[in-house]
Structures are given as C-alpha cells and as structure tokens.
Design an enzyme around this catalytic site. Structure first.
Site, mmCIF file in Angstrom:
data_model
loop_
_atom_site.group_PDB
_atom_site.id
_atom_site.type_symbol
_atom_site.label_atom_id
_atom_site.label_comp_id
_atom_site.label_asym_id
_atom_site.label_seq_id
_atom_site.Cartn_x
_atom_site.Cartn_y
_atom_site.Cartn_z
ATOM 1 N N THR A 153 41.103 26.190 29.350
ATOM 2 C CA THR A 153 40.225 25.604 30.372
ATOM 3 C C THR A 153 40.594 24.151 30.642
ATOM 4 O OG1 THR A 153 38.429 27.058 29.711
ATOM 5 C CG2 THR A 153 37.809 25.088 30.925
ATOM 6 N N GLY B 119 37.481 24.389 21.652
ATOM 7 C CA GLY B 119 36.792 24.102 20.396
ATOM 8 C C GLY B 119 37.756 23.546 19.363
ATOM 9 N N GLU C 161 34.212 32.367 27.260
ATOM 10 C CA GLU C 161 34.918 33.663 27.293
ATOM 11 C C GLU C 161 34.680 34.399 28.602
ATOM 12 O OE1 GLU C 161 36.699 32.992 23.701
ATOM 13 O OE2 GLU C 161 37.238 34.047 25.519
HETATM 14 C C1 LIG Z 1 27.871 34.227 17.028
HETATM 15 C C2 LIG Z 1 28.458 33.599 18.217
HETATM 16 C C3 LIG Z 1 29.973 33.620 18.263
HETATM 17 C C4 LIG Z 1 30.511 32.906 19.410
HETATM 18 C C5 LIG Z 1 32.006 32.809 19.602
HETATM 19 C C6 LIG Z 1 32.224 31.819 20.693
HETATM 20 C C7 LIG Z 1 33.607 31.385 20.970
HETATM 21 C C8 LIG Z 1 33.621 30.344 22.043
HETATM 22 C C9 LIG Z 1 35.014 29.954 22.371
HETATM 23 C C10 LIG Z 1 35.249 29.994 23.813
HETATM 24 C C11 LIG Z 1 36.504 30.156 24.288
HETATM 25 C C12 LIG Z 1 36.753 30.246 25.695
HETATM 26 O O1 LIG Z 1 35.894 30.122 26.541
HETATM 27 S S1 LIG Z 1 38.367 30.563 26.039
HETATM 28 C C13 LIG Z 1 38.472 30.480 27.763
HETATM 29 C C14 LIG Z 1 37.744 31.670 28.430
HETATM 30 N N1 LIG Z 1 38.091 31.652 29.802
HETATM 31 C C15 LIG Z 1 37.939 32.778 30.565
HETATM 32 O O2 LIG Z 1 37.407 33.785 30.155
HETATM 33 C C16 LIG Z 1 38.530 32.647 31.953
HETATM 34 C C17 LIG Z 1 37.921 33.682 32.889
HETATM 35 N N2 LIG Z 1 38.838 33.958 34.001
HETATM 36 C C18 LIG Z 1 39.703 35.026 33.908
HETATM 37 O O3 LIG Z 1 39.767 35.785 32.923
HETATM 38 C C19 LIG Z 1 40.583 35.260 35.108
HETATM 39 O O4 LIG Z 1 40.717 34.044 35.844
HETATM 40 C C20 LIG Z 1 39.981 36.348 36.043
HETATM 41 C C21 LIG Z 1 38.572 35.966 36.474
HETATM 42 C C22 LIG Z 1 40.006 37.671 35.303
HETATM 43 C C23 LIG Z 1 40.861 36.434 37.291
HETATM 44 O O5 LIG Z 1 42.188 36.519 36.825
HETATM 45 P P1 LIG Z 1 43.343 36.633 37.903
HETATM 46 O O6 LIG Z 1 43.004 35.757 39.054
HETATM 47 O O7 LIG Z 1 44.629 36.434 37.213
HETATM 48 O O8 LIG Z 1 43.251 38.154 38.301
HETATM 49 P P2 LIG Z 1 42.760 38.746 39.697
HETATM 50 O O9 LIG Z 1 43.644 38.244 40.777
HETATM 51 O O10 LIG Z 1 41.293 38.569 39.836
HETATM 52 O O11 LIG Z 1 43.107 40.277 39.447
HETATM 53 C C24 LIG Z 1 42.350 40.914 38.508
HETATM 54 C C25 LIG Z 1 43.293 41.954 37.932
HETATM 55 O O12 LIG Z 1 43.676 41.500 36.666
HETATM 56 C C26 LIG Z 1 43.161 42.367 35.675
HETATM 57 N N3 LIG Z 1 42.693 41.566 34.562
HETATM 58 C C27 LIG Z 1 42.030 40.396 34.620
HETATM 59 N N4 LIG Z 1 41.757 39.965 33.388
HETATM 60 C C28 LIG Z 1 42.273 40.876 32.531
HETATM 61 C C29 LIG Z 1 42.305 40.993 31.106
HETATM 62 N N5 LIG Z 1 41.709 40.086 30.315
HETATM 63 N N6 LIG Z 1 42.925 42.057 30.583
HETATM 64 C C30 LIG Z 1 43.502 42.994 31.374
HETATM 65 N N7 LIG Z 1 43.495 42.959 32.735
HETATM 66 C C31 LIG Z 1 42.881 41.901 33.288
HETATM 67 C C32 LIG Z 1 42.009 43.067 36.353
HETATM 68 O O13 LIG Z 1 41.759 44.317 35.732
HETATM 69 C C33 LIG Z 1 42.541 43.257 37.742
HETATM 70 O O14 LIG Z 1 43.445 44.323 37.732
HETATM 71 P P3 LIG Z 1 43.725 45.105 39.136
HETATM 72 O O15 LIG Z 1 42.375 45.391 39.728
HETATM 73 O O16 LIG Z 1 44.461 46.339 38.692
HETATM 74 O O17 LIG Z 1 44.543 44.151 39.969
HETATM 75 C C1 LIG Z 2 30.476 26.236 24.238
HETATM 76 C C2 LIG Z 2 31.751 26.409 25.011
HETATM 77 C C3 LIG Z 2 32.943 26.589 24.324
HETATM 78 C C4 LIG Z 2 34.135 26.732 25.019
HETATM 79 N N1 LIG Z 2 35.310 26.856 24.323
HETATM 80 C C5 LIG Z 2 36.474 26.963 25.003
HETATM 81 C C6 LIG Z 2 37.711 27.075 24.290
HETATM 82 O O1 LIG Z 2 37.736 27.047 23.064
HETATM 83 N N2 LIG Z 2 38.868 27.157 25.003
HETATM 84 C C7 LIG Z 2 38.872 27.176 26.383
HETATM 85 O O2 LIG Z 2 39.953 27.257 26.971
HETATM 86 N N3 LIG Z 2 37.701 27.096 27.083
HETATM 87 C C8 LIG Z 2 36.513 26.986 26.426
HETATM 88 N N4 LIG Z 2 35.335 26.899 27.126
HETATM 89 C C9 LIG Z 2 35.361 26.844 28.580
HETATM 90 C C10 LIG Z 2 34.870 28.119 29.198
HETATM 91 O O3 LIG Z 2 35.753 29.159 28.966
HETATM 92 C C11 LIG Z 2 34.660 27.898 30.698
HETATM 93 O O4 LIG Z 2 33.638 26.966 30.870
HETATM 94 C C12 LIG Z 2 34.311 29.194 31.402
HETATM 95 O O5 LIG Z 2 35.455 30.008 31.484
HETATM 96 C C13 LIG Z 2 33.729 28.985 32.804
HETATM 97 O O6 LIG Z 2 34.606 28.292 33.614
HETATM 98 P P1 LIG Z 2 34.116 26.984 34.394
HETATM 99 O O7 LIG Z 2 33.482 26.099 33.432
HETATM 100 O O8 LIG Z 2 35.241 26.503 35.212
HETATM 101 O O9 LIG Z 2 32.971 27.525 35.361
HETATM 102 P P2 LIG Z 2 33.142 27.826 36.928
HETATM 103 O O10 LIG Z 2 34.011 28.990 37.102
HETATM 104 O O11 LIG Z 2 33.451 26.568 37.634
HETATM 105 O O12 LIG Z 2 31.644 28.314 37.241
HETATM 106 C C14 LIG Z 2 30.765 27.550 38.036
HETATM 107 C C15 LIG Z 2 30.012 28.512 38.947
HETATM 108 O O13 LIG Z 2 30.944 29.087 39.887
HETATM 109 C C16 LIG Z 2 30.772 30.486 39.931
HETATM 110 N N5 LIG Z 2 32.047 31.143 40.236
HETATM 111 C C17 LIG Z 2 33.276 30.779 39.824
HETATM 112 N N6 LIG Z 2 34.206 31.646 40.251
HETATM 113 C C18 LIG Z 2 33.543 32.595 40.955
HETATM 114 C C19 LIG Z 2 33.937 33.785 41.639
HETATM 115 N N7 LIG Z 2 35.222 34.170 41.701
HETATM 116 N N8 LIG Z 2 32.975 34.536 42.221
HETATM 117 C C20 LIG Z 2 31.669 34.163 42.151
HETATM 118 N N9 LIG Z 2 31.241 33.045 41.528
HETATM 119 C C21 LIG Z 2 32.159 32.277 40.948
HETATM 120 C C22 LIG Z 2 30.316 30.850 38.532
HETATM 121 O O14 LIG Z 2 29.617 32.107 38.565
HETATM 122 C C23 LIG Z 2 29.391 29.691 38.194
HETATM 123 O O15 LIG Z 2 28.090 29.978 38.683
HETATM 124 C C24 LIG Z 2 34.129 26.737 26.441
HETATM 125 C C25 LIG Z 2 32.925 26.569 27.138
HETATM 126 C C26 LIG Z 2 31.738 26.410 26.434
HETATM 127 C C27 LIG Z 2 30.459 26.222 27.195
#
Ligand SMILES: CCCCCCCCC/C=C/C(=O)SCCNC(=O)CCNC(=O)[C@H](O)C(C)(C)COP(=O)(O)OP(=O)(O)OC[C@H]1O[C@@H](n2cnc3c(N)ncnc32)[C@H](O)[C@@H]1OP(=O)(O)O
Ligand SMILES: Cc1cc2nc3c(=O)[nH]c(=O)nc-3n(C[C@H](O)[C@H](O)[C@H](O)COP(=O)(O)OP(=O)(O)OC[C@H]3O[C@@H](n4cnc5c(N)ncnc54)[C@H](O)[C@@H]3O)c2cc1C
Length: 649
Positions: free
Chosen positions: A138, A177, A416
């Site tokens: 992120t 984190g 996530e």
């Molecule tokens: C007790 C408490 C403990 C608590 C424990 C807590 C831990 C906290 C630590 C936190 C860590 C983090 O937050 S780490 C960071 C987390 N960040 C995220 O999760 C980011 C979220 N964004 C994304 O994942 C991506 O941007 C997403 C929204 C999927 C869009 O990706 P893209 O633009 O590349 O893909 P799109 O163009 O939308 O196309 C989607 C296509 O990709 C495929 N696709 C997308 N993601 C996929 C995936 N993961 N695996 C397989 N396939 C995937 C879809 O099926 C579609 O397939 P087709 O339909 O066939 O094309």
């Molecule tokens: C406690 C905590 C721990 C974290 N730990 C990590 C870590 O260890 N590593 C790491 O890499 N990241 C980490 N993150 C970051 C986290 O993964 C991101 O905050 C999360 O993926 C959301 O992305 P963003 O903050 O850009 O929100 P945004 O995507 O900017 O969301 C803002 C608003 O826009 C809307 N939006 C965005 N895209 C769309 C769409 N396509 N369609 C409709 N609505 C949309 C959302 O629904 C939301 O309402 C952590 C976050 C938190 C809060």
C-alpha cells in the site's frame, strides 16, 4: 462463583465439554490449545491489566517484549511460524505484535513466490529471525488499486540490479505493519520496468535498515505513521526509497523472470499472500464475535436491572429484547466458525494445485475468499458493537474488554482489501458464473438452474424448522437479486453503455446481490456442516436451535428481499418472527453454557464483565482503582481546580 452463573450452568441441557471438543475439532485439539495458552498466560509479560494506562511507546515496547517471549517459547517448544500451533498462540495473544507481518505475510510471500534458490537463501534467515520483514504494498496514494501503484523497480542490465524508487509523495509506502521501527527488510510491491517497458506489479526483497545498528540504509526514509484507531502495538509505517539498488536475484521470480521478461502464467498469482490472509480473517471473525458474545451473555446473566413483574429484578438476559440482540451473535459466531473451516479446506486444496503448477483455481478462490472476508468482517464488526451496547454503561468501560477487540477488529473492514472492493471482486466472479452457469463451481451450482417462481411451502412455524426450506429461501433470495441485476446490466449495455460504466451504474444492486449470495452460502454451509457432524442428541437439539435462529433471524433482518423475490409472503414472514421468539425461549436456558463452550480463558477476554466466575462488581472496582488518577487522593492538578473554585464569576 457468582450464584446466577452457577444456576445458569446447572440448568444447561447439554454437555459443555462435548461442544468445546466439537468446536475445536477434537479432544486432543482442545488439550493442545489449552496447553499452548497456559504457556502464554502464565507469563507476566502478556499481562494487560494496565493496558489503557500506558503510553503508545510503552505499548509498542511491551509488544516487542511479548514478541521476544513468544519467539523464545517457539524456539523452546520447536513451534514453527507456519504451524497451527503458532496460529493458535497468535490468536491467543490477540495482540497484533510488531513482527506480526513478518510471519503472516513476509515469509509466506517468499515461500509462495520465490524460486527454490531464493527460498533456500531467504527462508532460513527469515524463519530464524536473522532478518525481520514486512509486506510493503500500500502507498499513500493507493491501497486498493494495485495496478495504480507508483513505486518503480527499474532493471539496470549493465549492473544486473534493480533501482527501486518512490517517484512521488503518493508513491511512499504507507501502512505496512512493522515498517516504522521494527523491520529491517520488506517485500516491496513495485511496477517492474525493463528495457523501457512496464510489466506491472512484482515483488522485490529490499533491505531497509542495517543489521548492525538498525539505522536506515542510504536512500531509505522510514518511520511510524502515528496513532490509529487500534493496532497500537504495531508500528505501521511509511517508507520512501530514493533510487535504492538491489541485486537482480531480489525479485521474487517463481512465476516471472525479469531479464528478457517472462510473464507469470496468471499475473494475479502475485496477489496470493493477500488471499491467504482473507481466508484466515473468516475464522478470525468467528473468534472475535464469540469472545464478544461470551462477555455480553455472562454479564447479562449477572446484571439484574428494573422489573418484569413488580418486586422482581431479573437478570437482563431474561428480557426478550436482550435475547434478540445477543443470541443471533452467538449463532453468527458459530456459523462463521464453520465458514472458516470451509475456507481453509478450499485454500489448502488450491494451494496444493498451485504448487503442482495448476493456477486455474485461483480465480475461484479469490472470488469466494474476497466475498466471505467482506461479509464476515462487516457482520462481526457490527456484532461486537451490538454486544458492547447490550452491556450498558459498563460496556463502555475499558474494563469490559470490548475495546481491545473492537479497536483492532474495526480495521478488518479495510485491511487485506477494503470490503466494498472485495464484495465487487467477488461479484465479478459471481456474475461470470451466472453468465456461464455450466462453469459455475459447487458453491454457485444453484446458478445453473434458472429461477423458477416457486412458492415457499410454509404454512406453520414448524415449517421454518426445516434446514432444506430455509436454505431454499436464501437461495431464491440470492437468485432473485442476481437475476434482476443481470437484467439491469444487460439493459444498460443494450442501450449503449459500455460494460465498465454499466457495472458502475449497477454497482449498488451488484453489492446487494453478492451479499445475498454470501448469506446463502453461510446458511447452507452451516446447516450442511451440522448434518455431517456426529454429536449427542441433547447437543444436536441445542445446535439445531441455534442454526435455525441464524437462518430465521437472517430472513427477518432482510424481510424486504424475501418478499421482493416473490418467494415469501407477509404471513410467512410473521411465521418466521414467531419462530424466532420460540427459539429465543429455547436457547435461553443454555445461553451461558453455549458461550462457556467457546472456552475463552479469562486472561484472553481480560474482561471484568465476562470473567468465568461472574464476579463483575469486585472486578470493576479493582480495575477502577488502577486508574492513574487514583494514585493520590487529591490529584496534583487540584491547584487549577482551587482557582476555579475560588474565582469570582
Ligand atoms: C485477529 C485479527 C488478525 C488480523 C490480521 C490483520 C493483518 C493486517 C495486515 C494487513 C495487510 C494488508 O492490508 S496488505 C495489503 C492489502 N491490499 C489489498 O487487499 C489490495 C486490494 N486490491 C486488490 O486486490 C486489487 O487491486 C483488485 C481490487 C483485486 C483489482 O486488481 P486488478 O486491478 O489487478 O484486477 P482487475 O483488473 O480488477 O481484474 C480482476 C481479475 O483479477 C483476478 N484477481 C484479482 N485478485 C486476485 C487474487 N488475489 N487472486 C486471484 N485472482 C485475482 C480476478 O479474479 C479477476 O479475474 P478475471 O475476472 O478472470 O479477469
Ligand atoms: C490496520 C491496517 C493495517 C494495514 N497493514 C498493511 C500492511 O501490512 N501492508 C500493506 O501493504 N497495507 C496495509 N494496510 C493498508 C490496507 O491494505 C489498505 O488501506 C486497503 O487496501 C484499502 O486501500 P485504501 O486505503 O487505498 O482505500 P481506498 O481504496 O482509497 O478506499 C477508499 C474508499 O474508496 C472506495 N473504493 C475504492 N476503489 C473502489 C472501487 N473500485 N469501487 C468502489 N469503491 C471503491 C472504497 O470502497 C472506500 O470506500 C493496512 C491498513 C490498515 C487499516
């Protein structure tokens, strides 16, 4: 032990130990879990009684002390970080420790995306904690849209190095984190550039701090992002890289090669670590809600307040409204417990396919895990708050234990994968299956059969005690939403809108559709899980009542959907409501025993309201006396108070 809890336990109609073993998987699993917990809870470093009386820095320092204790324990007992035992220990601390990301994301990313050679080099260092890493994906400007990440990794052919750079302020890594002060390495998500062309997001291992003195390396600007709602023990950090050079070998290349670029078979394999955490979060949702329910139910059995009949001050758990608030939370926690088991089974199956080189199932796994992660975290966050509010004033005190769950768990709607985005991703897969029903997986097999406008064959409250009729109700509700949304999408594109704009225009309906689908899946999986489990008839009777409550409560909560689908009528909704009241009455006698079966140690709950002995008031008073303000009878700030008292208005 407080008399009311004693009486509650004596009234139970089933064997608590049997349900404890069922929820743990077996008697051996229960024993092992309790043994692991005892190692933690008997260690004073894991104390928490003064948690809200110390500063953020002390909280972080405590987090490192706990990390040290946990690591020493794992070394002594030979517990590996990727083991079930470690997962149990982690959840038992219920504190996101500073090295948390090292274990749940840094190591798994290397294990999942590194070549054999890279794994041989990096995993021993990481597993032996010679290096501590985080998952830095992120950025300040992007968390959701990964293809929009700006950090660059440019391949320099002449030196066989990557130059990793944060070109703009919005490209700074932000949130990872442990990034702020703890980790000395990170897996960095960056856009790969080679020979002038961009090949999208790949993962790179970058050293951030010296292994000698922990100072940031040249080109690395790094720090903590400041206080947050929760996760106070974790130093979520920021990171700016100024043309930092790393060896060619530091790009994780199990699925792609940089030099003369070879793309991965499926580029989304790079997203695999996130999927694994989403899968875990489904079971975590069950644990958090079960803990909150335990506190609220035990407290409600002890708290006597006002009167139902003159002269009798009953436990608030006797109020039907209190039961209507809390019993569905118990039911939801158990429903999510079985959903979590399902998710782990599917994940393990797909993981073994991936390690054999078959990536086809990752789309389905993503579609299911993204939806259930969003559904279970959203629902459990709301459920913890319902439990807290059900405890009145003392629920608002930190002595209740709720804040510790709530402040960390709130983040699960965002980390996530932000939940709306996850729902929409899951919906993308759902509508693909709707359009090609023959390819629909088992979880979506109902899409293969067009919705036939069937009437719900329910004539009495007893009819809503049948798993099959309830599963059909949720199926028809979902089908009704999905088919009407599909029609809307078709019309929008038919009248000239492109697919992406049509998807956005219909996205509220799409959200409703995927939520209805997830709800259907949870109900079906819950009931089928119970059908497959062996249990005594007294326990089955209790578990059936709780499962029926989950389903009937879901129909009542979304009555509009069920009526709109044409599958149910108002009279039947009233039958459902009558059934709910009957189930509340039936569950009441076992409420305390059911939460006892969640088997939380008092040192896990850390709650004056939810302790096993029910001795609420003495614990509250003991806790209040710990307040720093009570160190002296007259606080040192009295000098200001005196001036206020003596001042002339
Ligand atoms: C007790 C408490 C403990 C608590 C424990 C807590 C831990 C906290 C630590 C936190 C860590 C983090 O937050 S780490 C960071 C987390 N960040 C995220 O999760 C980011 C979220 N964004 C994304 O994942 C991506 O941007 C997403 C929204 C999927 C869009 O990706 P893209 O633009 O590349 O893909 P799109 O163009 O939308 O196309 C989607 C296509 O990709 C495929 N696709 C997308 N993601 C996929 C995936 N993961 N695996 C397989 N396939 C995937 C879809 O099926 C579609 O397939 P087709 O339909 O066939 O094309
Ligand atoms: C406690 C905590 C721990 C974290 N730990 C990590 C870590 O260890 N590593 C790491 O890499 N990241 C980490 N993150 C970051 C986290 O993964 C991101 O905050 C999360 O993926 C959301 O992305 P963003 O903050 O850009 O929100 P945004 O995507 O900017 O969301 C803002 C608003 O826009 C809307 N939006 C965005 N895209 C769309 C769409 N396509 N369609 C409709 N609505 C949309 C959302 O629904 C939301 O309402 C952590 C976050 C938190 C809060």
């Amino acid at each position: 032990m407080d008399a009311p809890l004693l009486k509650e336990r004596e009234r139970a109609t089933f064997n608590v130990t049997e349900l404890i073993h069922l929820l743990n998987g077996s008697e051996e699993e229960t024993k092992r879990r309790k043994e692991l917990e005892s190692w933690l809870y008997n260690n004073p470093v894991f104390r928490q009684d003064d948690r809200y009386q110390i500063s953020r820095e002390e909280v972080y320092e405590r987090g490192l002390q706990k990390t040290r204790e946990l690591v020493n324990l794992c070394r002594r007992k030979n517990i590996k970080f990727d083991s079930l035992d470690f997962a149990r220990l982690n959840i038992s601390t219920l504190e996101e420790l500073p090295f948390f990301l090292h274990v749940i994301m840094f190591i798994p990313t290397i294990r999942g995306q590194g070549t054999e050679e890279q794994k041989r080099k990096w995993l021993p260092l990481a597993e032996d904690l010679k290096i501590l890493g985080t998952y830095a994906q992120t950025e300040l400007g992007h968390g959701t849209f990964l293809r929009g990440l700006e950090t660059k990794a440019t391949y320099d052919v002449s030196s066989r190095e990557f130059i990793v750079n944060s070109p703009t302020i919005t490209s700074m890594k932000w949130w990872p984190g442990g990034l702020g002060k703890t980790c000395n390495y990170a897996v960095i998500a960056a856009q790969l550039y080679t020979k002038g062309k961009c090949y999208g997001i790949h993962m790179f291992i970058v050293q951030l701090r010296s292994l000698e003195d922990h100072k940031p390396l040249p080109g690395v600007t790094i720090g903590d992002i400041g206080n947050k709602y929760g996760f106070h023990t974790v130093d979520n950090g920021f990171l700016r890289l100024d043309n930092v050079r790393i060896p060619y070998e530091n790009m994780l290349m199990r699925y792609a090669k940089a030099c003369d670029y070879i793309p991965p078979v499926n580029p989304k394999i790079n997203y695999g670590t996130m999927t694994s955490i989403r899968v875990d979060l489904v079971k975590d949702a069950s644990v958090i809600l079960a803990a909150a329910s335990t506190i609220a139910i035990r407290y409600s059995a002890v708290r006597h307040q006002t009167e139902i009949r003159p002269g009798e001050e009953p436990p608030v758990l006797d109020y039907i409204t209190q039961q209507f608030k809390l019993f569905p939370q118990i039911a939801t926690a158990i429903a999510f417990h079985f959903a979590g088991d399902y998710m782990h089974r599917i994940y393990d199956k797909v993981q073994s396919e991936i390690f054999d080189g078959h990536l086809s199932a990752i789309t389905e796994l993503h579609g299911i895990s993204a939806g259930l992660k969003a559904f279970t975290t959203d629902t459990s966050i709301a459920g913890v708050e319902i439990c807290r509010r059900a405890c009145g004033g003392h629920g608002y005190s930190n002595a209740s234990g709720f804040q510790r769950f709530y402040e960390n768990w709130l983040g699960s709607a965002t980390y996530e994968g932000e939940n709306t985005v996850m729902y929409l991703q899951a919906a993308r897969y759902l509508f693909k299956c709707y359009d090609n029903p023959k390819e629909a997986p088992e979880t979506m097999s109902y899409l293969r059969y067009p919705q036939n406008k069937m009437e719900w064959n329910v004539k009495s409250a007893d009819d809503v005690s049948n798993y099959a009729t309830l599963i059909t109700a949720f199926e028809q509700r979902a089908l009704s939403k999905i088919s009407s949304t599909a029609k809307k999408l078709k019309n929008l594109t038919h009248y000239g809108m492109n697919r992406n704009d049509a998807w956005n225009a219909a996205s509220v309906d799409i959200l409703h559709s995927i939520k209805a689908h997830c709800h259907y899946f949870i109900v079906k999986n819950y009931m089928q899980s119970l059908n497959h489990l062996k249990m005594s008839s007294p326990l089955r009777q209790v578990m059936t009542a709780v499962a029926l409550l989950y389903a009937n409560y879901g129909i009542d909560e979304h009555a509009g959907d069920f009526l709109e689908s044409g599958f149910m009528n108002g009279k039947q909704i009233n039958l459902v409501r009558a059934k709910i009241l009957q189930l509340l009455k039936e569950i009441r006698v076992n409420a305390v025993a059911i939460v006892d079966s969640f088997d939380f140690d008092d040192r896990f709950l850390r709650s004056a309201l939810g302790a096993y002995d029910g001795n609420v008031y003495n614990r509250l008073f003991k806790w209040a006396k710990l307040s720093p303000l009570n160190k002296t009878e007259v606080h040192s700030s009295y000098k200001y108070l005196r001036r206020i008292l003596q001042s002339k208005l």
